[in-house]
Design a protein around this motif. Structure first.
Motif, PDB file in Angstrom:
ATOM      1  N   ARG A 137      27.775 -85.342  24.337  1.00 21.15           N
ATOM      2  CA  ARG A 137      29.181 -85.731  24.239  1.00 21.15           C
ATOM      3  C   ARG A 137      30.056 -84.537  23.900  1.00 21.15           C
ATOM      4  O   ARG A 137      31.133 -84.358  24.494  1.00 21.15           O
ATOM      5  CB  ARG A 137      29.347 -86.817  23.170  1.00 21.15           C
ATOM      6  N   ALA A 138      29.605 -83.707  22.956  1.00 18.31           N
ATOM      7  CA  ALA A 138      30.400 -82.540  22.558  1.00 18.31           C
ATOM      8  C   ALA A 138      30.527 -81.541  23.697  1.00 18.31           C
ATOM      9  O   ALA A 138      31.593 -80.954  23.918  1.00 18.31           O
ATOM     10  CB  ALA A 138      29.779 -81.877  21.336  1.00 18.31           C
ATOM     11  N   VAL A 139      29.455 -81.334  24.418  1.00 15.98           N
ATOM     12  CA  VAL A 139      29.479 -80.399  25.552  1.00 15.98           C
ATOM     13  C   VAL A 139      30.423 -80.896  26.635  1.00 15.98           C
ATOM     14  O   VAL A 139      31.206 -80.118  27.194  1.00 15.98           O
ATOM     15  CB  VAL A 139      28.054 -80.216  26.124  1.00 15.98           C
ATOM     16  N   CYS A 140      30.367 -82.180  26.927  1.00 10.46           N
ATOM     17  CA  CYS A 140      31.247 -82.737  27.963  1.00 10.46           C
ATOM     18  C   CYS A 140      32.706 -82.635  27.543  1.00 10.46           C
ATOM     19  O   CYS A 140      33.581 -82.301  28.355  1.00 10.46           O
ATOM     20  CB  CYS A 140      30.874 -84.191  28.241  1.00 10.46           C
ATOM     21  N   ARG A 141      32.969 -82.904  26.271  1.00 13.14           N
ATOM     22  CA  ARG A 141      34.348 -82.816  25.783  1.00 13.14           C
ATOM     23  C   ARG A 141      34.865 -81.388  25.882  1.00 13.14           C
ATOM     24  O   ARG A 141      35.987 -81.146  26.341  1.00 13.14           O
ATOM     25  CB  ARG A 141      34.416 -83.307  24.336  1.00 13.14           C
TER      26      ARG A 141
ATOM     27  N   LEU B 144      34.061 -81.878  31.467  1.00 14.41           N
ATOM     28  CA  LEU B 144      33.285 -82.529  32.520  1.00 14.41           C
ATOM     29  C   LEU B 144      32.698 -83.845  32.008  1.00 14.41           C
ATOM     30  O   LEU B 144      32.482 -84.012  30.810  1.00 14.41           O
ATOM     31  CB  LEU B 144      32.154 -81.610  32.985  1.00 14.41           C
ATOM     32  N   SER B 145      32.436 -84.746  32.904  1.00 11.14           N
ATOM     33  CA  SER B 145      31.882 -86.041  32.528  1.00 11.14           C
ATOM     34  C   SER B 145      30.367 -85.934  32.339  1.00 11.14           C
ATOM     35  O   SER B 145      29.739 -84.963  32.766  1.00 11.14           O
ATOM     36  CB  SER B 145      32.181 -87.079  33.603  1.00 11.14           C
ATOM     37  N   GLU B 146      29.794 -86.983  31.719  1.00 13.20           N
ATOM     38  CA  GLU B 146      28.344 -86.999  31.531  1.00 13.20           C
ATOM     39  C   GLU B 146      27.621 -87.011  32.874  1.00 13.20           C
ATOM     40  O   GLU B 146      26.506 -86.492  32.983  1.00 13.20           O
ATOM     41  CB  GLU B 146      27.924 -88.206  30.694  1.00 13.20           C
TER      42      GLU B 146
ATOM     43  N   ALA C  11      27.193 -75.130  40.910  1.00 15.68           N
ATOM     44  CA  ALA C  11      26.918 -73.915  40.135  1.00 15.68           C
ATOM     45  C   ALA C  11      28.045 -73.633  39.153  1.00 15.68           C
ATOM     46  O   ALA C  11      27.801 -73.243  37.999  1.00 15.68           O
ATOM     47  CB  ALA C  11      26.723 -72.724  41.079  1.00 15.68           C
ATOM     48  N   ARG C  12      29.295 -73.839  39.573  1.00 15.79           N
ATOM     49  CA  ARG C  12      30.426 -73.617  38.667  1.00 15.79           C
ATOM     50  C   ARG C  12      30.404 -74.613  37.511  1.00 15.79           C
ATOM     51  O   ARG C  12      30.670 -74.251  36.366  1.00 15.79           O
ATOM     52  CB  ARG C  12      31.748 -73.718  39.434  1.00 15.79           C
ATOM     53  N   ARG C  13      30.085 -75.862  37.822  1.00 15.28           N
ATOM     54  CA  ARG C  13      30.017 -76.860  36.759  1.00 15.28           C
ATOM     55  C   ARG C  13      28.903 -76.527  35.770  1.00 15.28           C
ATOM     56  O   ARG C  13      29.058 -76.698  34.554  1.00 15.28           O
ATOM     57  CB  ARG C  13      29.813 -78.260  37.358  1.00 15.28           C
ATOM     58  N   ARG C  14      27.788 -76.034  36.293  1.00 10.45           N
ATOM     59  CA  ARG C  14      26.685 -75.659  35.403  1.00 10.45           C
ATOM     60  C   ARG C  14      27.109 -74.515  34.482  1.00 10.45           C
ATOM     61  O   ARG C  14      26.779 -74.507  33.295  1.00 10.45           O
ATOM     62  CB  ARG C  14      25.459 -75.244  36.215  1.00 10.45           C
ATOM     63  N   GLU C  15      27.857 -73.554  35.018  1.00  7.61           N
ATOM     64  CA  GLU C  15      28.344 -72.450  34.192  1.00  7.61           C
ATOM     65  C   GLU C  15      29.321 -72.953  33.133  1.00  7.61           C
ATOM     66  O   GLU C  15      29.321 -72.467  31.999  1.00  7.61           O
ATOM     67  CB  GLU C  15      29.001 -71.387  35.073  1.00  7.61           C
ATOM     68  N   GLN C  16      30.167 -73.924  33.488  1.00  8.44           N
ATOM     69  CA  GLN C  16      31.079 -74.505  32.498  1.00  8.44           C
ATOM     70  C   GLN C  16      30.302 -75.156  31.367  1.00  8.44           C
ATOM     71  O   GLN C  16      30.653 -75.014  30.183  1.00  8.44           O
ATOM     72  CB  GLN C  16      31.971 -75.567  33.163  1.00  8.44           C
ATOM     73  N   LEU C  17      29.251 -75.869  31.715  1.00  9.48           N
ATOM     74  CA  LEU C  17      28.424 -76.517  30.703  1.00  9.48           C
ATOM     75  C   LEU C  17      27.710 -75.489  29.839  1.00  9.48           C
ATOM     76  O   LEU C  17      27.608 -75.649  28.619  1.00  9.48           O
ATOM     77  CB  LEU C  17      27.409 -77.444  31.375  1.00  9.48           C
ATOM     78  N   LEU C  18      27.237 -74.422  30.462  1.00  3.97           N
ATOM     79  CA  LEU C  18      26.574 -73.354  29.703  1.00  3.97           C
ATOM     80  C   LEU C  18      27.556 -72.663  28.761  1.00  3.97           C
ATOM     81  O   LEU C  18      27.215 -72.353  27.612  1.00  3.97           O
ATOM     82  CB  LEU C  18      25.950 -72.335  30.652  1.00  3.97           C
TER      83      LEU C  18
END
Length: 205
Positions: free
Chosen positions: A41-45, A49-51, A16-23
């Motif tokens: 790629r831009a979101v991961c950078r 977080l990794s792909e 859930a935390r990783r999803r919030e980071q991506l959001l």
């Protein structure tokens, strides 16, 4: 190893935390670079977080675009609903509270304003979401109109208000409307009050 052996949090909590980071990264990119700039790629950078973790939460880039837009739309809608619910029970009180809430949610938080009002122009994917937001706004406006008016009149006025306000806010967020915040706010309040008080036409039979 138990499910809580990693920093005391469960696998679900970490996901859930990783999803919030991506959001968070998705909203930032959607606001700053538009839909074209929101790539995996831009979101991961940006999120760090990794792909692998991207695809843990979203099966493709489009789903993140939609989720980022939905998050902003829900935040603005919640702020507007709360302001209207707590406003003085008069047309002017509701109008001023509503305008102030949307200004705070989209102008004082510029990324939200750009996502909500500008990003959809660059991605057809978001157009159905804009329609959903628009219909929700129409419903909210319709509820504030005098019940004594006909259903058709309230529907017409609510649609006119939603369209006028959306276009006006879009221009203000984009910077094409070069007026002060006070002028803009007062104009929106008077627009609401004027159209809400528009008399119902008398049709000749």
């Amino acid at each position: 190893m138990s499910k809580r052996d990693w920093n005391g949090s469960s696998l679900e909590e970490r996901r859930a935390r990783r999803r919030e980071q991506l959001l968070d990264a998705g909203v930032t990119l959607l606001a700053e670079a538009g839909a074209a700039g929101l790539t995996v790629r831009a979101v991961c950078r940006l999120s760090g977080l990794s792909e692998r973790y991207f695809y843990e939460s979203f099966s493709n880039r489009d789903l993140l675009v939609l989720a980022a837009f939905d998050r902003v739309a829900e935040e603005v809608s919640a702020a507007l609903s709360e302001a209207v619910a707590q406003a003085p029970p008069t047309p002017e009180g509701v109008a001023r509270a509503a305008v102030a809430a949307v200004l705070a949610a989209t102008i004082d938080e510029p990324s939200r304003g750009r996502v909500l009002f500008l990003a959809p122009a660059g991605d057809l994917l978001l157009h159905p979401r804009v329609d959903t937001v628009g219909r929700a706004l129409v419903a909210m406006l319709r509820e504030q109109l005098p019940a004594a008016r006909s259903t058709a009149h309230r529907e017409l006025v609510a649609n006119s208000l939603a369209g006028a306000l959306a276009y006006t806010f879009s221009g203000y967020v984009a910077g094409s409307l070069r007026v002060s915040r006070e002028e803009f706010s007062e104009h929106c309040v008077q627009l609401l009050l004027t159209l809400a008080a528009l008399p119902e036409p008398v049709l000749e039979g």
